[in-house]
Design a protein around this motif. Sequence first.
Motif, short mmCIF file in Angstrom:
data_model
loop_
_atom_site.label_atom_id
_atom_site.label_comp_id
_atom_site.label_asym_id
_atom_site.label_seq_id
_atom_site.Cartn_x
_atom_site.Cartn_y
_atom_site.Cartn_z
N GLY A 1 -6.29 5.76 1.79
CA GLY A 1 -6.12 4.86 0.84
C GLY A 1 -5.99 5.52 -0.57
N GLU A 2 -6.62 6.55 -0.74
CA GLU A 2 -6.75 7.38 -2.27
C GLU A 2 -6.81 8.68 -1.84
N LEU B 1 1.10 7.42 -8.34
CA LEU B 1 0.83 8.66 -8.81
C LEU B 1 0.09 8.85 -10.08
N VAL B 2 -1.12 9.30 -10.00
CA VAL B 2 -1.82 9.31 -11.19
C VAL B 2 -2.73 10.50 -11.41
N ARG C 1 1.00 9.07 4.45
CA ARG C 1 1.21 7.61 3.69
C ARG C 1 0.06 7.47 2.91
N ILE C 2 0.12 7.32 1.65
CA ILE C 2 -1.18 7.45 0.74
C ILE C 2 -0.85 6.05 -0.13
N ASP C 3 -1.68 5.52 -0.61
CA ASP C 3 -1.53 4.41 -1.60
C ASP C 3 -1.64 4.96 -2.79
N SER C 4 -2.71 5.75 -3.22
CA SER C 4 -2.71 6.37 -4.54
C SER C 4 -3.15 7.64 -4.61
N GLY D 1 -10.50 4.21 2.67
CA GLY D 1 -10.70 4.63 1.34
C GLY D 1 -10.38 5.59 0.64
N THR D 2 -11.32 6.32 0.03
CA THR D 2 -10.89 7.50 -0.58
C THR D 2 -11.22 8.84 0.12
N LEU D 3 -10.20 9.74 -0.03
CA LEU D 3 -10.59 11.24 0.25
C LEU D 3 -10.51 11.97 -1.00
N ASP D 4 -12.05 12.14 -1.20
CA ASP D 4 -12.29 12.81 -2.34
C ASP D 4 -12.41 14.42 -2.39
N LEU D 5 -11.38 15.10 -3.12
CA LEU D 5 -11.46 16.41 -3.14
C LEU D 5 -11.64 16.94 -4.48
N ALA D 6 -11.89 15.95 -5.25
CA ALA D 6 -12.08 16.42 -6.90
C ALA D 6 -13.05 17.62 -6.89
#
Length: 488
Positions: free
Chosen positions: A275-276, A320-321, A295-298, A250-255
């Motif tokens: 994943g993200e 890349l966003v 390897r990163i999807d987003s 899923g998401t690795l969130d470091l925001a």
Amino acid sequence: MEIDDLTPAEARVWRAFPRGELVDFRTADDEDPAEGADWGPERTVRASVLRTLLLDGPRENGEIPSLDLSGARITGSLRLQYAAVEVPVRLKNCHVEQVPRLYGCRLRELNLSESVLPGLVAHAVRVDGVLRMTRTRCHGTVRLAGAEIAGSLYLEGARFHAAPDTEGPVLQLNQAVLRADLWAPGLRTHGTTRLTGAGVAGQVNLRDAVLDAGGGTALDAQNLVVGTNVTAGCLRARGLLDLRGARVPGTLDLAHASLSRPGDVALRATSSVIGELWLFAGERIEGALRLRRARIDSLSLDPEMLPDEVYLNDLSYTALVPHHPAERRLPMLERDGDGYVPYAYEQLTAAYRRTGDDDAARRVQLAKQRRHRRTLPWYGRAWGCLQDVTVGYGFRPMRALAWLLTLLAIGSAAFGLEHPAALKPSEAPPFNPVFYTLDLLLPIISFGQETAFAPRAGYQWLAYLLTVTGWVLATTVVTGVTRTVSRQ
């Protein structure tokens, strides 16, 4: 142990155990268990009494026993190594004087919420339900390596602070298996948190956590396997975040995170599969960022968060966003500690092409050629400069037309003012300064002008210059077009 050996406080706990009743020794809801060393015998319970209850306590027909204790001072060491405890254990708001030893123990449920402990030894413990350490404070190491927890591990608001001379991580969860979540928002640790090789079927929540390891490793999560997400928004880490080989579908969130390890690596996620990855809206990373072979999807990456040193060799990502102009993305490739990494430019180019921004993709490819030029010997750099100025390495084909038109105008004006003499006046066609200049500039096409007329003096040198320039320009155009076609 006989009932006559018990103190009044222990007898109260003994009587409540068969019916699973709560024994609450607290005199106020806001009292601090950290001051429990001063609590008197009226709320003091020996660990040996608790051990006897858990292993061979009284039972009553039709009742479900449990140890449910709050606000007690527990003296002695609670030793339950390899024991099988069939009742829930809840020691909340307690002051535990010695380290509980639960190595290899099997428990139905363990709740140490809001208690104060000198540490916890529970390697290879098995918990059939949940393990709660909500707002628990430990001034020693918490050892849960190899633990197997059927439910979730709750560490929200917990405080773990080991003494400076303590060896090993302050929180050890390496090789642990959690069938649900690791729930630790607001966790505070002073020392290393180790999750090496751990498996979490659900999510890891470290939102608002503070992991302080000085210049060491704040979070060692190598080869961590997570079922869903790692939520670490607003995380503050002083030390290395090591996620090498981690698997986060899923998401690795470091925001909004703050990562600091000046002079060394602050975040390492090499060879990970994610994943993200969210790295935006936070403070600028102090220390190096390593994403080699990940390897990163987003990849959600804010250029303002990037440190001065990054390592992106063999990093692959699908998107890349957010979408930024190439000029904002290219500096991260210039900062690569591995030097010139062609693969990084190709990845960025592919990301722009997938969004349909071909102009940005061409800018990245042009930057790649310019970066590569700095690695060449002097003659290679000279030839590269010529290709750059003339046709932008094939990515600026309109430059070739501009050069041709400029040279055509110069030649036409010069030879229009001073016609070259005909070699054979009787056979020469009418002189045309435009087509004569084109004959000089274009090495393949012939309009019959160059062979019929010969300039003199300075005009002859102009003709030589136009001829040489035409050949050079044609060669660079062919080289650039060939490079573009081969890439397509």
